[in-house]
Write a protein that holds these residues in place. Structure first.
Motif, short mmCIF file in Angstrom:
data_model
loop_
_atom_site.label_atom_id
_atom_site.label_comp_id
_atom_site.label_asym_id
_atom_site.label_seq_id
_atom_site.Cartn_x
_atom_site.Cartn_y
_atom_site.Cartn_z
N HIS A 8 0.79 -1.18 -0.23
CA HIS A 8 0.03 0.09 0.01
C HIS A 8 0.98 1.29 -0.09
N HIS A 30 0.58 4.92 1.86
CA HIS A 30 -0.46 5.68 2.86
C HIS A 30 -1.09 6.80 2.00
N GLU A 70 7.18 5.25 7.74
CA GLU A 70 7.08 3.80 8.48
C GLU A 70 8.17 3.25 8.84
N TYR A 130 9.64 -0.62 10.14
CA TYR A 130 9.53 -2.04 10.30
C TYR A 130 10.84 -2.72 11.08
N HIS A 166 4.79 0.18 0.01
CA HIS A 166 5.61 -0.92 0.80
C HIS A 166 4.65 -2.25 0.87
N HIS A 189 -4.55 4.16 4.61
CA HIS A 189 -4.01 3.16 3.65
C HIS A 189 -4.53 3.10 2.17
NI NI Z 1 2.27 1.41 5.75
#
Ligand code: NI
Length: 191
Positions: free
Chosen positions: A91, A93, A100, A102, A139, A161
């Motif tokens: 997706h 944003h 983001e 991770y 991503h 999203h």
């Molecule tokens: Ni995301």
């Protein structure tokens, strides 16, 4: 359980399998992934054999406000459709300018990032490694290993999203297994 985003809270996630016993995850089954994999034929064949969970994730219903943070774990299960690895839908944003983070907890995979202009990177995710997804980049997590790929993520809670762009266009590259190794190739279906 109601999570108190106003006063704070703690919450446990297993570092092994990412599961949280106090919150509900969203699950994406193979049947929810129509059109995401390059080979329609291999997808149809796999679906005839069953409808496994491809991935699941926790987002905790964080209030969609600029000052709040949404976080949770994402678990991508091992598997392939043809030679293409199991992955998330991917997706952008909705507020494109939001990044983001991770953090790899277990398993082995890739974070495929791509901006609207076509700049892209496939970052390796392993336990203990953080990946920074910059603002404006779509991503997708891809599991290239034999065990679940578990990551912990944090992003601005109002980011939203946009799944539709990738559902209709695809991403420019795919991760496939070639001679036993993950390899990035051009997506023949990319529009
Ligand atoms: Ni995301």
């Amino acid at each position: 359980m109601q999570l108190d985003f106003e006063h704070g809270f703690t919450l446990g996630f297993s570092p092994i399998d990412g599961l949280c016993t106090e919150a509900a995850s969203s699950k994406r089954h193979l049947s929810n992934m129509k059109g995401m994999f390059a080979s329609e034929e291999d997808y149809a064949k796999a679906l005839r054999a069953g409808d496994p969970v491809v991935y699941e994730f926790y987002e905790l219903d964080a209030p969609p406000q600029a000052g709040d943070l949404a976080f949770g774990t994402s678990i991508v299960y091992p598997g392939k459709i043809g030679d293409e690895y199991y992955m998330t839908k991917g997706h952008f944003h909705t507020i494109l300018d939001t990044g983001e983070v991770y953090y790899g907890l277990s398993g082995h995979g890739l974070m495929l990032c791509e901006n609207p202009e076509g700049d892209w990177h496939a970052f390796e995710i392993t336990p203990g490694k953080a990946v920074y997804v910059p603002p404006r980049y779509a991503h997708r997590s891809i599991n290239t290993g034999p065990a679940p790929l578990v990551t912990f993520f944090v992003f601005r809670a109002d980011a939203g999203h946009d799944y539709g762009t990738i559902e209709s266009l695809g991403m420019r590259h795919l991760a496939v297994e070639k001679q036993g190794k993950p390899t990035m190739i051009d997506n023949p279906q990319w529009k």
